[in-house]
Design an enzyme around this catalytic site. Sequence first.
Site, short mmCIF file in Angstrom:
data_model
loop_
_atom_site.label_atom_id
_atom_site.label_comp_id
_atom_site.label_asym_id
_atom_site.label_seq_id
_atom_site.Cartn_x
_atom_site.Cartn_y
_atom_site.Cartn_z
N HIS A 1 -2.81 0.31 -4.10
CA HIS A 1 -2.55 -1.06 -3.65
C HIS A 1 -1.96 -1.84 -4.82
O HIS A 1 -2.59 -1.98 -5.87
CB HIS A 1 -3.86 -1.71 -3.18
CG HIS A 1 -3.73 -3.18 -2.91
ND1 HIS A 1 -4.80 -4.04 -2.99
CD2 HIS A 1 -2.67 -3.95 -2.56
CE1 HIS A 1 -4.40 -5.27 -2.72
NE2 HIS A 1 -3.12 -5.24 -2.46
N HIS B 1 -11.90 -4.80 7.11
CA HIS B 1 -10.51 -5.19 7.00
C HIS B 1 -10.42 -6.68 6.69
O HIS B 1 -11.33 -7.25 6.09
CB HIS B 1 -9.76 -4.79 8.27
CG HIS B 1 -9.46 -3.32 8.34
ND1 HIS B 1 -9.00 -2.69 9.47
CD2 HIS B 1 -9.56 -2.34 7.39
CE1 HIS B 1 -8.82 -1.40 9.23
NE2 HIS B 1 -9.16 -1.17 7.97
N HIS C 1 -16.76 -1.53 3.10
CA HIS C 1 -15.38 -1.61 3.58
C HIS C 1 -15.30 -2.35 4.92
O HIS C 1 -16.02 -2.03 5.87
CB HIS C 1 -14.80 -0.21 3.76
CG HIS C 1 -13.37 -0.22 4.24
ND1 HIS C 1 -12.32 -0.57 3.44
CD2 HIS C 1 -12.84 0.08 5.45
CE1 HIS C 1 -11.19 -0.48 4.12
NE2 HIS C 1 -11.48 -0.09 5.34
N TYR D 1 0.87 -1.17 0.00
CA TYR D 1 0.00 0.00 0.00
C TYR D 1 0.91 1.23 0.00
O TYR D 1 1.66 1.46 0.95
CB TYR D 1 -0.91 0.02 1.22
CG TYR D 1 -2.03 -0.99 1.16
CD1 TYR D 1 -3.29 -0.63 0.70
CD2 TYR D 1 -1.83 -2.31 1.55
CE1 TYR D 1 -4.33 -1.55 0.63
CE2 TYR D 1 -2.85 -3.24 1.49
CZ TYR D 1 -4.10 -2.85 1.03
OH TYR D 1 -5.12 -3.77 0.96
N MET E 1 -13.34 -3.06 10.83
CA MET E 1 -14.29 -2.01 10.51
C MET E 1 -15.54 -2.65 9.88
O MET E 1 -15.48 -3.77 9.40
CB MET E 1 -13.68 -1.01 9.51
CG MET E 1 -12.53 -0.20 10.03
SD MET E 1 -11.96 0.99 8.79
CE MET E 1 -10.79 1.95 9.76
N HIS F 1 -3.87 -2.95 -8.17
CA HIS F 1 -5.09 -3.66 -7.77
C HIS F 1 -6.24 -2.74 -7.42
O HIS F 1 -7.37 -2.95 -7.84
CB HIS F 1 -4.79 -4.59 -6.60
CG HIS F 1 -5.68 -5.77 -6.54
ND1 HIS F 1 -6.86 -5.78 -5.83
CD2 HIS F 1 -5.60 -6.98 -7.13
CE1 HIS F 1 -7.45 -6.96 -5.96
NE2 HIS F 1 -6.71 -7.70 -6.75
N HIS F 2 -5.99 -1.73 -6.60
CA HIS F 2 -7.01 -0.70 -6.40
C HIS F 2 -6.36 0.60 -5.98
O HIS F 2 -5.23 0.63 -5.50
CB HIS F 2 -8.13 -1.15 -5.45
CG HIS F 2 -7.73 -1.27 -4.00
ND1 HIS F 2 -7.51 -2.48 -3.38
CD2 HIS F 2 -7.55 -0.34 -3.04
CE1 HIS F 2 -7.20 -2.28 -2.11
NE2 HIS F 2 -7.23 -0.99 -1.88
#
Length: 613
Positions: free
Chosen positions: A334, A415, A413, A231, A483, A263-264
Site C-alpha cells: 500500500h 474495510h 481488519h 494497492y 469485514m 504505508h503497509h
Amino acid sequence: MRLLNKDLRLQDIALMYATLLAVLVVLLVAPYQAPSAPPSAKSPRAAMSHHVPLDPAGRLQLAWNVSYSRQEVYLELRAKELRHGLLLGMSDRGEPTDADLILLWDDGHKSYFGDAWSDAQGRVMLDSQQDYQLLEARNTPEGFCLLFKRPFNTCDPHDYVIEEGTVHLIYAILEQPVYSLQKLNVSRLQTGLQRILLLRPDTPTPSLPRDVRALEVLAPNIVIPTQETTYWCYTYQLPPRMPKNHIVMYEAVVSAGNEAIVHHIEVFECSPRTDAMPQYSGLCDSKMKPHSLNYCRHVLAAWALGAEAFYYPPDAGLPLGGEGSSRFLRLEVHYHNPLLISGRHDSSGIRLWYSPSLRRFDAGIMELGLVYTPVMAIPPRQTDFQLTGYCTAKCTRTALPPRGIHIFASQLHTHLAGRAVRTVLIRGGREVEIVQEDKHYSTHYQVHTLTQAHGDDLLTKCTYNTEDRTKPTVGGFGIMEEMCVNYVHYYPRIQLELCKSHVDPSFLQKYFSLINRYHGGEGCSCSLTSVEEEFSSVPWDTFSGEVLSSLYSTSPITMHCNQSTAELFPGNWERQKIPEVSVELQPHPYPCELGRLATQGGGPTEVGPAHTG
C-alpha cells in the site's frame, strides 16, 4: 531556534521574584530549565526505541519510548527546517478539530512550548492543565529537536487518552509568527496526518538460530503511481520442492527514500490446491489481475509504517514449504502518496527469516469474526453501528486440544467504514481477557499486538460509521463492502482455520417481512432475488436501523467451524444460540484516576528568543 543563556534566565528570575507581579509572570510564563538531573542509562529517555517519518517529504521525524511502570510516553520531534514553530496533535480520527495539541511557537520576540487543544471550529486554546512536560529543546546538525513527555491518561477532558491501538497524529510547521494564540486556527493550517501505535508490547527481542536464512518477497522495481492511494499486487513463486522450514521472524524492506510513502505491506499464501499462478505485477483492483489471486488470502506476514520486526516465540515457527503448503505467494504493498510524487521507483516488500531446524510447535493463523456474507450489513447514515462475530465454546471444545492454544499476536481488519475492533475471551459468561482492542481503528493502519481458548467463547465486535453513505453496506470482499476479522497468531497449530459466524438467514427474512409491513407493504419481498436487493429496498430510518441492530444481537447464528480443508468440523452448526456475557471486564484505573498524578498549572514554557527562519 537558539535557547536563552541559563545564567541570564536565573538572574532574571531572582529579580522578578522581588515583586508580586513577577510571581504571577512566573506562574503564567515559566522559563525553561533543563531537567534537575541527567537521565540514567535505564531512563526511558536514554534511547528512543521507535521511529517514524511524519510527513511524505521527510521534513518531520517522530521517535518515542514508553515507560509502562511510570505510565508515560517520551516523544522526540525532529524538524529538518524550523521556521516559526511546530504543532503535533492527537484526535479520534485525525481531525484538526477537538484535538489534543502540543505547540512550539514564537510571537516575534520569544519562543514558547505549551499544552493546548482545539475546539469544534479548530480554534486553539491554551490548556489550563499543562500535562506535556518539556525536557529538552536544542539545535542539532540534523535540525531542531524537541523532547517532551506525557502520562498515558491525565484525566484532563481536553487531553487524548493514549491507549493500545491506533493513534491518529496531526502535524504542521508554523510558517508565520503567532502573535496571539486566540487567532490561531488549526483548520486553516496545512496539516498532515499519520497513524501509529504509540504503545507496543514491552518484550525483549529473541535471538535467531544460527542456521537462519532470508527470503525476500519484493516488488519488482515498480514506478509508484502518481495518485494518493495505491494497492500494488505481485505474485511470487517459492523454489521448487522446498522442504518444510519455520519462519522465525520477518521484517519490512523499504526502498531508500520511500520510507514515508510505503504505508503497509502484506504477504499472503495462496491455496495449496492452486497448481499454477500467472505472473502478475500491477494494481490490486485492476481488471487485468488474474482471478486466481483471489485465492491467496492466508496471511503469512503483515507490516505497517512504524512497526518493528515481528518475532515468533522461541518454541514456535510458521511453516514455509513442505507438504500441504503452496508454492505461490501474493505480495501487496500500500502506497500513500498525497504529494503525488512522480517517477519514484520502489522495490519494497517483506524479508522472511526462516530456519530448517524446526521448532517444537508449528504456529498457525486463525480467522475470528464475521463470515464474508451480505447477510451482515450496516445501514446508511450510522455513526457507530456494531456487528459481532462469534467463535463459540462448542467450536473450541470440538477443535481445540484440552489445554487450549496460546495466542501470542493478532491483526484486526475491516474495510473503510470500520472505526473500532475488539476481540475478547469469554469463560462461563464472564469476560476474562481482551485478546486485542483498537478503539481508534483505521483500515489504513493495521499492525500486530496469552490466551487459552479450549471451551471458551471468543467474541469479535466491530464498530462502523456510514454517515457519508446513502445505501446499505453489506459484508463481502469488495473495498466498499465490509469485514470484521481478527487474524490471531497462535500455537500449537491445529486444523481449525476459521471460527466465524453470521446471523441465521431465516431470521433475517423475518426482519425484511416485518419492515415491509411496518412501512405499508405486504410483508413479502419474494420477487427480489438477492439479500443485497432486499437490503436496498428497505426504507432506512431510525426504526429500521434499530430493529436490524436488535436482530443481530439476539437472533440465532450459523457457525462456520472450519477445518483447513474448508470443510466444517462434524456437528450441527445451524441456529446456534448467541453466547451470553453477564460480566464485562472493567479497565484498570490510571494513576490520575487514583489522584496520584501531579499536574502543572497555568501557562506555557518559555524556550528562548524567537527563531528568525
